[in-house]
Write an enzyme that holds these catalytic residues in place. Structure first.
Site, mmCIF file in Angstrom:
data_model
loop_
_atom_site.group_PDB
_atom_site.id
_atom_site.type_symbol
_atom_site.label_atom_id
_atom_site.label_comp_id
_atom_site.label_asym_id
_atom_site.label_seq_id
_atom_site.Cartn_x
_atom_site.Cartn_y
_atom_site.Cartn_z
ATOM 1 N N ASN A 1 -14.395 5.942 4.276
ATOM 2 C CA ASN A 1 -14.283 5.054 5.494
ATOM 3 C C ASN A 1 -13.249 5.223 6.587
ATOM 4 O OD1 ASN A 1 -16.094 3.537 3.928
ATOM 5 N ND2 ASN A 1 -15.255 2.401 3.395
ATOM 6 N N ASN B 1 -10.175 1.471 7.457
ATOM 7 C CA ASN B 1 -11.326 1.053 8.039
ATOM 8 C C ASN B 1 -11.523 1.277 9.044
ATOM 9 O OD1 ASN B 1 -12.336 1.020 5.519
ATOM 10 N ND2 ASN B 1 -13.090 -0.486 4.559
ATOM 11 N N TYR C 1 -5.536 -0.504 9.724
ATOM 12 C CA TYR C 1 -6.266 -0.117 8.345
ATOM 13 C C TYR C 1 -7.235 0.450 8.290
ATOM 14 C CZ TYR C 1 -3.355 -4.728 6.992
ATOM 15 O OH TYR C 1 -2.618 -5.063 6.763
ATOM 16 N N TYR D 1 0.345 -1.372 0.017
ATOM 17 C CA TYR D 1 -0.348 0.196 0.152
ATOM 18 C C TYR D 1 0.775 1.086 0.030
ATOM 19 C CZ TYR D 1 -3.539 -3.813 1.424
ATOM 20 O OH TYR D 1 -4.628 -4.281 1.199
ATOM 21 N N HIS E 1 -4.537 6.271 -1.651
ATOM 22 C CA HIS E 1 -5.808 5.544 0.172
ATOM 23 C C HIS E 1 -4.365 6.266 0.800
ATOM 24 C CE1 HIS E 1 -9.237 5.711 1.466
ATOM 25 N NE2 HIS E 1 -8.744 4.148 1.903
#
EC number: 3.1.1.29
Length: 202
Positions: free
Chosen positions: A116, A70, A68, A16, A21
């Site tokens: 989120n 969320n 993470y 990531y 994001h």
């Protein structure tokens, strides 16, 4: 007192690192190039304290949730409880689809824009009345591109190369937010409501 806790939202893991994001984590890499941040594990993330922030007498804490995206609220809630920080002293730095790359926007409270990470923070804190620094990542090039896939896709090489300049341009705002009292922040909100810091054509 101004901002006490600055949270940078992102996802842990090498896969990531350069994704849209994780724009906030990428920005953080270039915010303080001249100092080694004293990161340690805590509050379900990596947390660091900076004394004498940017030459001021203020202390500020930085947090990278490792839960993470969320579940970011679990880390942010733990940090706010530990530091006894209320929402008005919290700044969350995050990626923003509705702004083109190179544009940032300062905002306090309001809607979550379907993010989120912000939703998780609101659920844990019980309020959305915290500061946000929105880092533009732009929308997908085509309406057929899935949003979830897009935000987890990598930045273009030209965008990655622009992050050092983006970090330098943003650092001044963070310093002002830390040292400015609540009554004077309306000026910052106006100046940074939607500000282009760079263009890839430069």
């Amino acid at each position: 007192m101004g901002i006490q806790l600055i949270v940078f939202l992102g996802n842990p893991g090498a896969e990531y690192e350069e994704t849209r994001h994780n724009a906030a984590w990428l920005l953080l890499t270039y915010l303080f190039p001249s100092i080694v941040l004293p990161w340690r594990c805590g509050c379900r993330g990596s947390i660091a304290r900076i004394e004498g922030f940017e030459g001021s007498s203020e202390e500020v804490w930085l947090l990278k949730p490792l839960t993470y995206m969320n579940r970011s609220g679990k880390s942010v809630g733990a940090a706010c409880a530990f530091l006894q920080t209320d929402a008005k002293q919290l700044l969350v730095v995050h990626d923003e689809l509705e702004l083109p790359f190179g544009v940032v926007s300062l905002k306090q409270g309001g809607g979550l824009g379907g993010h989120n990470g912000l939703r998780s923070i609101k659920e844990v804190l019980g309020t959305a009345d915290f500061w946000r620094l929105r880092i533009g990542i732009g929308r997908p090039p085509s309406e057929s591109v899935n949003i979830a896939q897009y935000v987890l896709s990598a930045f273009y090489p030209a965008e990655m190369a622009a992050f050092p300049k983006l970090g330098r341009a943003t650092r001044d705002l963070l310093c002002q937010l830390v040292v400015t009292d609540q009554a004077a922040t309306v000026t910052l909100l106006s100046a940074w409501r939607k500000k282009r810091l760079l263009s890839l054509c430069e």
